[in-house]
Scaffold this active site. Structure first.
Site, PDB file in Angstrom:
ATOM      1  N   ASP A 204       5.650  -5.026  -2.568  1.00  0.00           N
ATOM      2  CA  ASP A 204       4.708  -4.303  -1.723  1.00  0.00           C
ATOM      3  C   ASP A 204       3.290  -4.657  -2.139  1.00  0.00           C
ATOM      4  O   ASP A 204       2.980  -4.720  -3.315  1.00  0.00           O
ATOM      5  CB  ASP A 204       4.933  -2.797  -1.889  1.00  0.00           C
TER       6      ASP A 204
ATOM      7  N   ASP B 146       3.356   3.050  -5.433  1.00  0.00           N
ATOM      8  CA  ASP B 146       3.548   1.619  -5.165  1.00  0.00           C
ATOM      9  C   ASP B 146       5.005   1.215  -5.361  1.00  0.00           C
ATOM     10  O   ASP B 146       5.552   0.414  -4.610  1.00  0.00           O
ATOM     11  CB  ASP B 146       2.657   0.778  -6.084  1.00  0.00           C
TER      12      ASP B 146
ATOM     13  N   GLU C   4       6.692  -7.278   1.904  1.00  0.00           N
ATOM     14  CA  GLU C   4       6.096  -6.421   2.917  1.00  0.00           C
ATOM     15  C   GLU C   4       5.394  -7.343   3.904  1.00  0.00           C
ATOM     16  O   GLU C   4       4.593  -8.188   3.520  1.00  0.00           O
ATOM     17  CB  GLU C   4       5.076  -5.486   2.261  1.00  0.00           C
TER      18      GLU C   4
END
Ligand code: ZN
Length: 247
Positions: A22, A199, A106
Site C-alpha cells: 500500500d 498502513d 495498490e
C-alpha cells in the site's frame, strides 16, 4: 523512466505467500507483513543547494561559465536523487520477487498524481504541495518504477488491486467505515474492534485483493442489527489472506 536492460526473472519461492503493498503519504510502501519502506529522497539541505545553484545560474550572464556551472551542479544533485530511487527500486523489487509468489500493488492513478505535481522534474518545489515535506511527483515516480521493476523480475506474479477503500476497510471483517480510521497511523474498526496500524491494515486489504468494492452494507432498518451482525461475522474465519472473493 526507462531501463536499458530488463532483468532476468527471479524464481518464485513456491510458498504460496501473497504480499500486499500500500502506498502511504508518510511511508512510501507499507507491506502487509508489517514492514514499512521508504523511497529515498533528497534531503532538505540538498534541495536548498539545488535552489541556490539554480538561482545563481539564473542571475549569471548569458553564456557565461558561471551560468553553465550553476546549472550543471544543480543537475548533478538531481541525478543523485534519481540514482537513489533506482537503487531502492532494485533492492525492493528483488526482495518482493524472491520472497513472495504473488505480489499485489495498490492500484494508483499515477498520471493524476504526477500532474498534480507538474513541473517537479524541471523545477523541484514549484506547484508542489510541500506541506508534509514530500515531493509527491517524485514519490509517484518511485512507486511506478517499483511496480514496473517488480513485474520485470516476477512476470505474471504481479497484480494491481483497485484501491479506493483500502484505507477505510477493516482487513479483519471487511467493514468499510470512515470512522474506523482514527488517525494517520491508527485504525480501529468501529464494527469488530480490530486494531491495527493504518498502513498495515490497508496493505492487508491489498494482499487480500480487497478494497475496490464496498462490502454491501446491511440495512440497519431491520431492527438495527448492523453492529451485532458484523460482530458475529468477525468471529467467523475470514478468508481474506488467501484472496478468495468474499462475495
Ligand atoms: Zn472489523
Amino acid at each position: 523512466m526507462a531501463f536499458a536492460v530488463v532483468p532476468e526473472p527471479v524464481p518464485a519461492p513456491g510458498t504460496g505467500e501473497v504480499i500486499g503493498i500500500d502506498r502511504g503519504v508518510t511511508i512510501t510502501a507499507a507491506l502487509s507483513d508489517g514492514r514499512k519502506l521508504n523511497c529515498p529522497q533528497l534531503t532538505v539541505k540538498e534541495r536548498a543547494r539545488i535552489r541556490k545553484h539554480e538561482r545563481r545560474a539564473a542571475r549569471a550572464k548569458k553564456g557565461s561559465p558561471e551560468k553553465r556551472a550553476g546549472y550543471a551542479k544543480a543537475a548533478r544533485l538531481k541525478a543523485r536523487e534519481v540514482n537513489r530511487r533506482k537503487d531502492w527500486c532494485e533492492k525492493i523489487s528483488t526482495l518482493l520477487a524472491r520472497g513472495f509468489d504473488l505480489i499485489r500493488f495498490e492500484k494508483l492513478n499515477i498520471k493524476n498524481m504526477t500532474r498534480s505535481a507538474k513541473g517537479t522534474v524541471e523545477q523541484p518545489g514549484r506547484n508542489v504541495a510541500q506541506k508534509s515535506g514530500l515531493n509527491r511527483g517524485i514519490l509517484a515516480q518511485g512507486w511506478g518504477l517499483l511496480r514496473q521493476r517488480t513485474e520485470d523480475k516476477a512476470p505474471g506474479r504481479v497484480e494491481d488491486v483497485p484501491a479506493p477503500y483500502t484505507s477505510l476497510r477493516c482487513s479483519a471483517c471487511g467493514w468499510i467505515e470512515k470512522k474506523s480510521r482514527k488517525s494517520q497511523a491508527d485504525f480501529e474498526c468501529v464494527s469488530c474492534g480490530f486494531i491495527c496500524n493504518a498502513d498495515e491494515n490497508a496493505a492487508n486489504n491489498v494482499a487480500a485483493g480487497q478494497g475496490g468494492i464496498p462490502r454491501p452494507r446491511r440495512s440497519a432498518g431491520a431492527g438495527g442489527v448492523t453492529a451485532a451482525t458484523s460482530r458475529s461475522n468477525a468471529r467467523e474465519p475470514q478468508p481474506n489472506w488467501v484472496g478468495i472473493p468474499l462475495f
